[in-house]
Design a protein around this motif. Structure first.
Motif, PDB file in Angstrom:
ATOM      1  N   ASP A  18       0.821  -1.205   0.000  1.00 28.58           N
ATOM      2  CA  ASP A  18       0.000   0.000   0.000  1.00 28.58           C
ATOM      3  C   ASP A  18       0.860   1.263   0.000  1.00 28.58           C
ATOM      4  N   SER A  19       1.917   1.268   0.794  1.00 32.11           N
ATOM      5  CA  SER A  19       2.776   2.452   0.816  1.00 32.11           C
ATOM      6  C   SER A  19       3.505   2.619  -0.517  1.00 32.11           C
ATOM      7  N   LEU A  20       3.891   1.522  -1.154  1.00 30.51           N
ATOM      8  CA  LEU A  20       4.538   1.620  -2.466  1.00 30.51           C
ATOM      9  C   LEU A  20       3.573   2.144  -3.525  1.00 30.51           C
ATOM     10  N   LYS A  21       2.300   1.754  -3.427  1.00 34.86           N
ATOM     11  CA  LYS A  21       1.306   2.288  -4.365  1.00 34.86           C
ATOM     12  C   LYS A  21       1.147   3.788  -4.185  1.00 34.86           C
ATOM     13  N   GLU A  22       1.137   4.251  -2.928  1.00 37.65           N
ATOM     14  CA  GLU A  22       1.041   5.688  -2.674  1.00 37.65           C
ATOM     15  C   GLU A  22       2.250   6.419  -3.237  1.00 37.65           C
ATOM     16  N   ILE A  23       3.422   5.848  -3.049  1.00 38.25           N
ATOM     17  CA  ILE A  23       4.639   6.469  -3.581  1.00 38.25           C
ATOM     18  C   ILE A  23       4.592   6.508  -5.104  1.00 38.25           C
ATOM     19  N   GLN A  24       4.095   5.434  -5.712  1.00 37.49           N
ATOM     20  CA  GLN A  24       4.000   5.389  -7.172  1.00 37.49           C
ATOM     21  C   GLN A  24       3.030   6.451  -7.675  1.00 37.49           C
ATOM     22  N   LYS A  25       1.889   6.617  -6.999  1.00 36.04           N
ATOM     23  CA  LYS A  25       0.928   7.643  -7.406  1.00 36.04           C
ATOM     24  C   LYS A  25       1.531   9.033  -7.277  1.00 36.04           C
ATOM     25  N   ALA A  26       2.258   9.266  -6.191  1.00 38.51           N
ATOM     26  CA  ALA A  26       2.901  10.570  -6.000  1.00 38.51           C
ATOM     27  C   ALA A  26       3.951  10.818  -7.082  1.00 38.51           C
ATOM     28  N   ALA A  27       4.708   9.787  -7.427  1.00 35.10           N
ATOM     29  CA  ALA A  27       5.721   9.925  -8.477  1.00 35.10           C
ATOM     30  C   ALA A  27       5.068  10.204  -9.832  1.00 35.10           C
ATOM     31  N   GLU A  28       3.950   9.537 -10.108  1.00 36.32           N
ATOM     32  CA  GLU A  28       3.247   9.786 -11.372  1.00 36.32           C
ATOM     33  C   GLU A  28       2.691  11.201 -11.414  1.00 36.32           C
ATOM     34  N   ARG A  29       2.156  11.682 -10.271  1.00 36.56           N
ATOM     35  CA  ARG A  29       1.655  13.063 -10.221  1.00 36.56           C
ATOM     36  C   ARG A  29       2.800  14.041 -10.477  1.00 36.56           C
ATOM     37  N   ASP A  30       3.939  13.797  -9.829  1.00 37.26           N
ATOM     38  CA  ASP A  30       5.092  14.676 -10.023  1.00 37.26           C
ATOM     39  C   ASP A  30       5.582  14.642 -11.465  1.00 37.26           C
ATOM     40  N   GLN A  31       5.581  13.462 -12.064  1.00 40.38           N
ATOM     41  CA  GLN A  31       6.021  13.341 -13.449  1.00 40.38           C
ATOM     42  C   GLN A  31       5.061  14.080 -14.384  1.00 40.38           C
ATOM     43  N   ASN A  32       3.755  13.938 -14.145  1.00 40.66           N
ATOM     44  CA  ASN A  32       2.774  14.642 -14.975  1.00 40.66           C
ATOM     45  C   ASN A  32       2.915  16.155 -14.814  1.00 40.66           C
ATOM     46  N   GLU A  33       3.147  16.598 -13.575  1.00 37.93           N
ATOM     47  CA  GLU A  33       3.318  18.026 -13.343  1.00 37.93           C
ATOM     48  C   GLU A  33       4.583  18.541 -14.025  1.00 37.93           C
ATOM     49  N   ALA A  34       5.659  17.772 -13.942  1.00 34.97           N
ATOM     50  CA  ALA A  34       6.902  18.174 -14.595  1.00 34.97           C
ATOM     51  C   ALA A  34       6.734  18.218 -16.114  1.00 34.97           C
ATOM     52  N   GLN A  35       6.032  17.243 -16.674  1.00 30.40           N
ATOM     53  CA  GLN A  35       5.784  17.225 -18.114  1.00 30.40           C
ATOM     54  C   GLN A  35       4.948  18.437 -18.521  1.00 30.40           C
ATOM     55  N   HIS A  36       3.927  18.759 -17.707  1.00 32.64           N
ATOM     56  CA  HIS A  36       3.085  19.924 -17.996  1.00 32.64           C
ATOM     57  C   HIS A  36       3.924  21.200 -17.954  1.00 32.64           C
ATOM     58  N   LEU A  37       4.787  21.319 -16.930  1.00 31.83           N
ATOM     59  CA  LEU A  37       5.636  22.506 -16.832  1.00 31.83           C
ATOM     60  C   LEU A  37       6.600  22.592 -18.009  1.00 31.83           C
TER      61      LEU A  37
END
Length: 119
Positions: free
Chosen positions: A39-58
């Protein structure tokens, strides 16, 4: 249970069943820890995907008023030639120095001062 020649076998089975129960309890504890980790790894993966999407958008939506990266901003590794170390110089170092823009700062004003400014 009343037969004398079966009693040692029953005692041995009872001990083995107790060991199996202990192993099952240990296994259950391990499974719960693995689920928490998953469960904690899934949360980390979601956070990493959000950060990656935000970085791509920027990256795709860089404001035009931001200064562009120049050659003088990029660090260039040293290159060895015949036992000597030479630093590689960027070609447009003089042009990059001329292209710097100065941003002026405005003094802060109060709300009262702002209201006094004519429309």
């Amino acid at each position: 249970g009343e037969d004398e020649h079966c009693k040692p076998m029953l005692c041995k089975m009872q001990n083995e069943i107790a060991l199996v129960h202990e192993l099952l309890d240990d296994m259950e504890t391990e499974v719960k820890q693995q689920e928490k980790l998953k469960d904690s790894l899934k949360e980390i993966q979601k956070a990493a995907e959000r950060d990656q999407n935000e970085a791509q958008h920027l990256l795709e939506h860089i404001p035009p008023y931001l200064p562009k990266a120049t050659q003088s901003c990029i660090t260039v590794p040293a290159v060895k030639h015949e036992g000597q170390t030479k630093a590689v110089e960027p070609r447009n170092a003089k042009k990059a120095a001329k292209e710097t823009k100065v941003i002026k700062e405005a003094a802060l004003i109060t709300a009262e001062e702002f209201e006094c400014v004519p429309a």
